[in-house]
Design a protein around this motif. Structure first.
Motif, PDB file in Angstrom:
ATOM      1  N   GLU A 179      16.484  30.179  57.842  1.00  0.00           N
ATOM      2  CA  GLU A 179      16.382  29.153  56.981  1.00  0.00           C
ATOM      3  C   GLU A 179      17.545  29.391  55.956  1.00  0.00           C
ATOM      4  OE1 GLU A 179      13.128  26.865  54.288  1.00  0.00           O
ATOM      5  OE2 GLU A 179      12.929  29.077  54.408  1.00  0.00           O
ATOM      6  N   SER A 180      18.475  28.534  55.646  1.00  0.00           N
ATOM      7  CA  SER A 180      19.395  28.762  54.747  1.00  0.00           C
ATOM      8  C   SER A 180      18.968  28.588  53.459  1.00  0.00           C
ATOM      9  CB  SER A 180      20.410  27.503  55.043  1.00  0.00           C
ATOM     10  OG  SER A 180      20.101  26.212  54.384  1.00  0.00           O
ATOM     11  N   ARG A 181      19.835  29.029  52.554  1.00  0.00           N
ATOM     12  CA  ARG A 181      19.500  28.989  51.217  1.00  0.00           C
ATOM     13  C   ARG A 181      19.551  27.846  50.827  1.00  0.00           C
ATOM     14  NH1 ARG A 181      17.658  32.105  46.896  1.00  0.00           N
ATOM     15  NH2 ARG A 181      18.509  31.307  45.074  1.00  0.00           N
ATOM     16  N   THR A 182      20.119  26.899  51.145  1.00  0.00           N
ATOM     17  CA  THR A 182      20.098  25.429  50.726  1.00  0.00           C
ATOM     18  C   THR A 182      18.582  24.866  51.170  1.00  0.00           C
ATOM     19  OG1 THR A 182      22.235  24.905  50.856  1.00  0.00           O
ATOM     20  CG2 THR A 182      20.902  23.001  50.739  1.00  0.00           C
ATOM     21  N   ALA A 183      18.204  25.090  52.372  1.00  0.00           N
ATOM     22  CA  ALA A 183      16.927  24.624  52.720  1.00  0.00           C
ATOM     23  C   ALA A 183      15.793  25.100  52.233  1.00  0.00           C
ATOM     24  CB  ALA A 183      16.984  24.923  54.345  1.00  0.00           C
ATOM     25  N   LEU A 184      16.090  26.583  51.758  1.00  0.00           N
ATOM     26  CA  LEU A 184      14.952  27.075  50.979  1.00  0.00           C
ATOM     27  C   LEU A 184      14.744  26.560  49.579  1.00  0.00           C
ATOM     28  CD1 LEU A 184      12.996  29.327  50.432  1.00  0.00           C
ATOM     29  CD2 LEU A 184      14.680  30.772  49.822  1.00  0.00           C
ATOM     30  N   VAL A 185      15.991  26.392  48.859  1.00  0.00           N
ATOM     31  CA  VAL A 185      15.694  25.672  47.579  1.00  0.00           C
ATOM     32  C   VAL A 185      15.242  24.228  47.582  1.00  0.00           C
ATOM     33  CG1 VAL A 185      17.021  24.478  45.751  1.00  0.00           C
ATOM     34  CG2 VAL A 185      17.701  26.853  46.726  1.00  0.00           C
ATOM     35  N   ARG A 186      15.461  23.485  48.776  1.00  0.00           N
ATOM     36  CA  ARG A 186      15.055  22.158  48.871  1.00  0.00           C
ATOM     37  C   ARG A 186      13.498  22.317  49.086  1.00  0.00           C
ATOM     38  NH1 ARG A 186      19.667  19.403  52.724  1.00  0.00           N
ATOM     39  NH2 ARG A 186      21.171  18.947  51.041  1.00  0.00           N
ATOM     40  N   ARG A 187      13.122  23.123  50.023  1.00  0.00           N
ATOM     41  CA  ARG A 187      11.654  23.156  50.434  1.00  0.00           C
ATOM     42  C   ARG A 187      10.923  23.686  49.193  1.00  0.00           C
ATOM     43  NH1 ARG A 187       8.556  27.246  52.722  1.00  0.00           N
ATOM     44  NH2 ARG A 187      10.113  28.793  52.815  1.00  0.00           N
ATOM     45  N   ARG A 224      10.495  20.935  46.724  1.00  0.00           N
ATOM     46  CA  ARG A 224       9.662  19.631  46.951  1.00  0.00           C
ATOM     47  C   ARG A 224       8.121  19.994  47.018  1.00  0.00           C
ATOM     48  NH1 ARG A 224       9.255  16.908  53.192  1.00  0.00           N
ATOM     49  NH2 ARG A 224       7.333  15.445  52.694  1.00  0.00           N
ATOM     50  N   ILE A 225       7.876  21.428  47.398  1.00  0.00           N
ATOM     51  CA  ILE A 225       6.503  21.945  47.110  1.00  0.00           C
ATOM     52  C   ILE A 225       6.265  21.738  45.500  1.00  0.00           C
ATOM     53  CG2 ILE A 225       5.187  24.188  47.011  1.00  0.00           C
ATOM     54  CD1 ILE A 225       6.372  24.924  49.397  1.00  0.00           C
ATOM     55  N   ASN A 226       7.068  22.131  44.817  1.00  0.00           N
ATOM     56  CA  ASN A 226       6.586  21.820  43.506  1.00  0.00           C
ATOM     57  C   ASN A 226       6.354  20.506  42.928  1.00  0.00           C
ATOM     58  OD1 ASN A 226       6.327  22.929  40.690  1.00  0.00           O
ATOM     59  ND2 ASN A 226       8.354  22.323  40.069  1.00  0.00           N
ATOM     60  N   ARG A 227       7.230  19.413  43.619  1.00  0.00           N
ATOM     61  CA  ARG A 227       7.077  17.926  43.351  1.00  0.00           C
ATOM     62  C   ARG A 227       5.580  17.817  43.968  1.00  0.00           C
ATOM     63  NH1 ARG A 227      12.572  17.797  45.049  1.00  0.00           N
ATOM     64  NH2 ARG A 227      11.963  16.807  47.189  1.00  0.00           N
ATOM     65  N   GLU A 228       5.279  18.251  45.018  1.00  0.00           N
ATOM     66  CA  GLU A 228       4.193  17.547  45.617  1.00  0.00           C
ATOM     67  C   GLU A 228       2.814  18.228  44.664  1.00  0.00           C
ATOM     68  OE1 GLU A 228       3.634  15.896  48.118  1.00  0.00           O
ATOM     69  OE2 GLU A 228       5.403  15.543  49.263  1.00  0.00           O
ATOM     70  N   LEU A 229       3.023  19.600  44.302  1.00  0.00           N
ATOM     71  CA  LEU A 229       2.002  20.000  43.430  1.00  0.00           C
ATOM     72  C   LEU A 229       1.836  19.333  42.222  1.00  0.00           C
ATOM     73  CD1 LEU A 229       2.142  23.986  44.127  1.00  0.00           C
ATOM     74  CD2 LEU A 229       0.420  22.157  45.238  1.00  0.00           C
ATOM     75  N   ALA A 230       3.039  18.820  41.453  1.00  0.00           N
ATOM     76  CA  ALA A 230       2.904  18.055  40.367  1.00  0.00           C
ATOM     77  C   ALA A 230       2.196  16.795  40.638  1.00  0.00           C
ATOM     78  CB  ALA A 230       4.516  17.742  40.037  1.00  0.00           C
ATOM     79  N   GLU A 231       2.101  16.252  41.672  1.00  0.00           N
ATOM     80  CA  GLU A 231       1.342  14.841  41.952  1.00  0.00           C
ATOM     81  C   GLU A 231      -0.137  15.256  42.050  1.00  0.00           C
ATOM     82  OE1 GLU A 231       2.812  12.787  45.382  1.00  0.00           O
ATOM     83  OE2 GLU A 231       4.818  12.831  44.506  1.00  0.00           O
ATOM     84  N   CYS A 280      -5.196  21.020  51.926  1.00  0.00           N
ATOM     85  CA  CYS A 280      -3.632  21.736  51.346  1.00  0.00           C
ATOM     86  C   CYS A 280      -2.683  20.215  51.197  1.00  0.00           C
ATOM     87  CB  CYS A 280      -3.247  22.984  51.784  1.00  0.00           C
ATOM     88  SG  CYS A 280      -1.954  23.363  50.937  1.00  0.00           S
ATOM     89  N   PRO A 281      -2.336  19.943  49.975  1.00  0.00           N
ATOM     90  CA  PRO A 281      -1.595  18.805  49.815  1.00  0.00           C
ATOM     91  C   PRO A 281      -0.112  19.393  50.303  1.00  0.00           C
ATOM     92  CG  PRO A 281      -1.828  20.055  47.867  1.00  0.00           C
ATOM     93  CD  PRO A 281      -2.683  20.428  48.706  1.00  0.00           C
ATOM     94  N   ILE A 282       0.158  20.744  50.555  1.00  0.00           N
ATOM     95  CA  ILE A 282       1.699  20.863  51.084  1.00  0.00           C
ATOM     96  C   ILE A 282       1.452  21.719  52.275  1.00  0.00           C
ATOM     97  CG2 ILE A 282       2.445  21.108  48.674  1.00  0.00           C
ATOM     98  CD1 ILE A 282       1.997  24.437  49.153  1.00  0.00           C
TER      99      ILE A 282
END
Length: 332
Positions: free
Chosen positions: A77-85, A88-95, A277-279
């Motif tokens: 998993e690239s650094r960019t992919a890790l950051v995006r994932r 996104r987890i944080n955004r899902e949990l915020a909902e 689990c939402p994520i």
């Protein structure tokens, strides 16, 4: 020269026999190859990706949809992919936890720093049951610094380790009076000098009393960020540094609340409620806990019969513009 008829028939018979033997050998080889293919297929089936809820909510209302995802993210998993994932987890949990906030009751920075020190090795609920009596009797740092230690110990007894905690809260109160005019400092370097205050406590105070971003690396946070493969570190300071690099600084405080709330309500240490689990589609640890939606629902931590994340008695700082408590998760 003519070949005798008998010899010709014998030759033809021998050739036919050789052809039959060759065909049988070819058939046998084909069967063996097919068998090997079948074994390979069986192995492939065993490695079939896990089916997880596409977008479940904390009350499992959205667990009907199913999405097939890999059991683990790509090893490379690239650094960019890790950051995006991670984001996104944080955004899902915020909902799921739009009202996530500190679960310690406080009216000012002094009460928050004391409550956070007392929360070590106990629950926020226990601290919230204890601090009203403490702050009613000792409302200021000056009052607590001059208190009778035995009386403070008696009040703090329900929180556990009450003698050590009494020493810490009285010591930090004395330091506030002597070094900061009775006011809680708003800088990390000064907060960590107070008795009983480490980086975790300091960031709780900075983020929630002063609005200055900070990452709170408690036991829930440590467990989840490693479970999500955001980091392999075990030292809190190194975890803080690596996770901080994945998110904008402005997200740090809310990120801490989202992760901690998720850890307390859904992603438990011993038996995560994976099926609720939402994520789930984003989690490399999916399957470590209960994956059946109905069984997983029973593992969720509800508060007094309410929704996960419900706040029955929010602090004054958590009231909405109309002076009423914010609605619980799932209401309206």
């Amino acid at each position: 020269m003519k070949t005798p008829a008998g010899k010709t028939a014998a030759g033809e018979k021998t050739a036919a026999k050789k052809a039959t033997t060759k065909k049988a050998a070819a058939t046998k080889a084909g069967t063996k190859k097919a068998g090997a293919t079948s074994v390979t297929t069986k192995k492939a089936i065993k490695k079939k990706p896990v089916a997880v809820p596409e977008k479940a909510t904390a009350d499992v209302k959205g667990a009907s949809g199913v999405k097939t995802v890999a059991a683990k993210p790509p090893a490379a998993e690239s650094r960019t992919a890790l950051v995006r994932r991670a984001r996104r987890i944080n955004r899902e949990l915020a909902e799921v936890f739009p009202y996530a906030h500190p679960e310690l009751d406080f009216d000012n920075p002094f009460q928050l720093v004391v409550a956070t020190v007392l929360s070590a090795q106990t629950t926020d609920l226990r601290v919230n049951q204890t601090t009203p009596a403490l702050f009613a009797k000792y409302p200021t740092p000056e009052d607590l610094a001059a208190a009778n230690p035995e009386e403070v110990e008696e009040i703090l007894r329900p929180t556990g380790f009450f003698r050590a905690k009494t020493k810490s809260v009285m010591g930090l109160s004395k330091a506030l009076v002597e070094n900061y005019g009775g006011e809680v400092p708003g800088r990390l370097e000064e907060l960590v000098k107070l008795p009983g205050v480490g980086r975790k406590t300091a960031f709780v105070v900075l983020g929630n009393a002063f609005g200055r971003p900070g990452i709170t690396v408690d036991t829930h946070f440590q467990r989840l960020v490693r479970r999500w493969q955001w980091t392999e570190q075990t030292d809190p300071d190194k975890i803080e540094a690596e996770i901080g690099a994945l998110f904008p600084k402005s997200d740090w405080t809310d990120l801490s609340h989202h992760v901690i709330w998720h850890g307390r309500r859904i992603c438990h240490a011993r038996k995560p409620a994976c099926g609720a689990c939402p994520i789930a589609p984003l989690c490399p640890a999916y399957g470590e806990g209960e994956t059946d939606p109905e069984k997983a629902k029973k593992l969720l931590k509800y508060e007094k019969g309410g929704f996960p994340g419900q706040r029955l008695n929010p602090p004054k700082s958590y009231l909405d513009a109309g002076g009423k408590p914010a609605p619980p998760l799932g209401a309206g």
